[in-house]
Design a protein around this motif. Structure first.
Motif, short mmCIF file in Angstrom:
data_model
loop_
_atom_site.label_atom_id
_atom_site.label_comp_id
_atom_site.label_asym_id
_atom_site.label_seq_id
_atom_site.Cartn_x
_atom_site.Cartn_y
_atom_site.Cartn_z
N TYR A 199 141.79 78.20 41.11
CA TYR A 199 141.39 78.81 42.15
C TYR A 199 141.15 80.28 41.97
O TYR A 199 140.50 80.89 42.75
CB TYR A 199 142.27 78.38 43.34
CG TYR A 199 142.29 76.90 43.79
CD1 TYR A 199 141.24 76.46 44.44
CD2 TYR A 199 143.18 75.94 43.42
CE1 TYR A 199 141.15 75.04 44.61
CE2 TYR A 199 143.24 75.02 43.47
CZ TYR A 199 142.13 74.15 44.27
OH TYR A 199 142.37 72.90 44.55
N VAL A 200 141.95 80.76 41.18
CA VAL A 200 141.98 82.23 40.89
C VAL A 200 140.55 82.47 39.83
O VAL A 200 139.98 83.51 40.26
CB VAL A 200 143.12 82.58 40.15
CG1 VAL A 200 143.28 84.07 39.70
CG2 VAL A 200 144.45 82.56 40.98
N PHE A 201 140.57 81.77 38.87
CA PHE A 201 139.43 82.09 37.98
C PHE A 201 138.09 81.80 38.65
O PHE A 201 136.91 82.22 38.05
CB PHE A 201 139.53 81.21 36.66
CG PHE A 201 140.75 81.39 35.94
CD1 PHE A 201 140.91 82.64 35.49
CD2 PHE A 201 141.72 80.43 35.14
CE1 PHE A 201 142.00 82.99 34.78
CE2 PHE A 201 142.78 80.55 34.64
CZ PHE A 201 142.96 82.07 34.17
N LEU A 202 138.03 81.08 39.77
CA LEU A 202 136.95 80.73 40.36
C LEU A 202 136.09 81.82 41.26
O LEU A 202 135.01 81.87 41.15
CB LEU A 202 137.19 79.53 41.66
CG LEU A 202 135.99 79.18 42.27
CD1 LEU A 202 134.87 78.40 41.71
CD2 LEU A 202 136.39 78.08 43.38
N PHE A 203 137.09 82.68 41.28
CA PHE A 203 136.40 83.91 42.25
C PHE A 203 135.42 84.53 41.54
O PHE A 203 134.25 84.81 42.09
CB PHE A 203 137.70 84.84 42.78
CG PHE A 203 137.20 85.76 43.50
CD1 PHE A 203 136.98 85.84 45.02
CD2 PHE A 203 136.97 87.12 43.10
CE1 PHE A 203 136.67 86.93 45.86
CE2 PHE A 203 136.69 88.22 44.04
CZ PHE A 203 136.35 87.97 45.28
N PRO A 204 135.49 85.17 40.42
CA PRO A 204 134.46 85.94 39.86
C PRO A 204 133.12 84.96 39.44
O PRO A 204 132.14 85.58 39.54
CB PRO A 204 135.27 86.54 38.43
CG PRO A 204 136.36 85.45 38.23
CD PRO A 204 136.81 85.37 39.58
N ALA A 205 133.40 83.87 39.29
CA ALA A 205 132.38 82.98 39.07
C ALA A 205 131.52 82.69 40.45
O ALA A 205 130.30 82.89 40.38
CB ALA A 205 132.84 81.41 38.62
N LEU A 206 132.17 82.78 41.30
CA LEU A 206 131.60 82.66 42.75
C LEU A 206 130.81 83.76 43.01
O LEU A 206 129.80 83.89 43.66
CB LEU A 206 132.68 82.24 43.92
CG LEU A 206 133.14 80.93 43.91
CD1 LEU A 206 134.22 80.63 45.15
CD2 LEU A 206 131.98 79.71 43.76
N VAL A 207 131.25 85.14 42.79
CA VAL A 207 130.87 86.10 43.06
C VAL A 207 129.42 86.34 42.13
O VAL A 207 128.47 86.79 42.75
CB VAL A 207 131.72 87.67 42.37
CG1 VAL A 207 130.97 88.82 42.52
CG2 VAL A 207 132.81 87.66 43.51
N LEU A 208 129.42 86.07 40.99
CA LEU A 208 128.10 86.12 40.01
C LEU A 208 127.02 85.19 40.55
O LEU A 208 126.18 85.36 40.57
CB LEU A 208 128.53 85.74 38.68
CG LEU A 208 129.42 86.79 37.89
CD1 LEU A 208 129.90 86.35 36.40
CD2 LEU A 208 128.74 88.34 37.86
N SER A 209 127.51 83.94 40.78
CA SER A 209 126.69 82.75 41.23
C SER A 209 126.25 83.25 42.52
O SER A 209 125.00 83.13 42.98
CB SER A 209 127.35 81.25 41.33
OG SER A 209 128.37 81.37 42.16
N GLY A 210 126.96 83.72 43.33
CA GLY A 210 126.64 84.07 44.78
C GLY A 210 125.39 85.50 44.55
O GLY A 210 124.38 85.39 45.47
N LEU A 211 125.95 86.27 43.84
CA LEU A 211 124.58 87.41 43.66
C LEU A 211 123.43 86.76 43.06
O LEU A 211 122.44 87.05 43.51
CB LEU A 211 125.38 88.33 42.73
CG LEU A 211 126.72 89.19 43.39
CD1 LEU A 211 127.05 90.07 42.14
CD2 LEU A 211 126.05 89.92 44.41
N MET A 212 123.39 85.96 42.13
CA MET A 212 122.33 85.37 41.55
C MET A 212 121.53 84.57 42.75
O MET A 212 120.25 84.88 42.89
CB MET A 212 122.42 84.36 40.59
CG MET A 212 121.36 84.10 39.77
SD MET A 212 120.67 82.38 40.02
CE MET A 212 121.81 81.32 39.65
#
Length: 267
Positions: free
Chosen positions: A143-156
């Protein structure tokens, strides 16, 4: 720098306030993935067998497999809804007023995308909490590692929605265009089925899914949930963001993009 941060704060606050006032939008964002998780996954569980593939270390149920894809679904739908609001703002004139500020146009558009991404991240974590109630737990650090991935995918995905909105001449045309974007991107990806399963039925279909940028957004989310790094997914998500953002900047540039064509149209 203060003016840049003030613009960011104002746009994020406006998007968040709009989201709070639109409770139906919040519940709709959760109903779609929960229906897939609770109803469709139960039917597919017996029909679809999954082998041990990275990032999984053992056999998993179908419900576990589709959770990252449903997280991507939330972000995809939110990005398109945010773009719809941007088309509405442009029609009403508030978007044109925003873009006439002395701040760089790219920064203002980025703030708009980031605001929508923050909203989608909140929705994803609420969905994961609901999924945990149904017994679908992820590794705690995931759940912690997910946050930066969600930021990148959300921006894309937000940049994609922004680019599409720059090509829409009328608000009425947006829904039809979205049907040709959201559903093909979602179903022609690894959100619901692994690529090797696609290859069994059609190598061409598998190649189409591998070309879909949404596939890499889903895989970035999937690997991050298990604390693993997927360099290929990260590269393709970042590259897709750069391409879509460049297209959006051109589209919203009055000197070169679609706004110029509208201004030059018949009066």
């Amino acid at each position: 720098m203060k003016s840049y941060l003030a613009a960011l704060q104002a746009i994020v606050f406006r998007e968040g306030w709009r989201f709070i006032n639109q409770r139906s939008r919040f519940f709709a964002a959760l109903v779609r993935p929960m229906v897939w998780l609770v109803v469709f996954a139960a039917g597919f569980r017996a029909a679809l067998g999954l082998s041990i593939i990275p990032p999984y270390q053992t056999y998993i149920t179908y419900e576990v497999y589709i959770v990252p894809g449903l997280c991507g679904m939330i972000q995809l739908f939110n990005a398109m809804q945010s773009s719809l609001s941007l088309v509405y703002d442009r029609e009403m004139g508030s978007m044109r007023l925003l873009l006439t500020s002395p701040l760089p146009r790219g920064w203002l558009l980025f703030c708009k995308i980031l605001a929508g991404t923050i909203v989608s991240i909140v929705q994803v974590y609420v969905f994961l909490a609901l999924a945990a109630l149904f017994g679908i737990d992820m590794p705690a650090m995931g759940y912690v590692f997910l946050f930066p991935a969600l930021v990148l995918s959300g921006l894309m995905l937000g940049a994609l929605g922004l680019f599409i909105s720059s090509t829409i001449r009328q608000l009425e045309n947006f829904a039809g265009v979205m049907n040709f974007v959201i559903f093909p991107m979602f179903f022609l990806s690894s959100a619901l089925y692994p690529l090797w399963k696609m290859a069994e039925s059609s190598p061409l279909l598998r190649d189409i899914c591998a070309f879909n940028p949404f596939t890499y957004a889903v895989e970035l989310i999937r690997f991050s949930l298990y604390g693993q790094f997927n360099g290929a997914a990260l590269m393709w998500v970042a590259l897709s963001f750069a391409v879509f953002m460049t297209g959006a900047l051109i589209g919203y540039d009055p000197a070169r993009g679609m706004l110029r064509h509208r201004a030059a149209g018949p009066k």
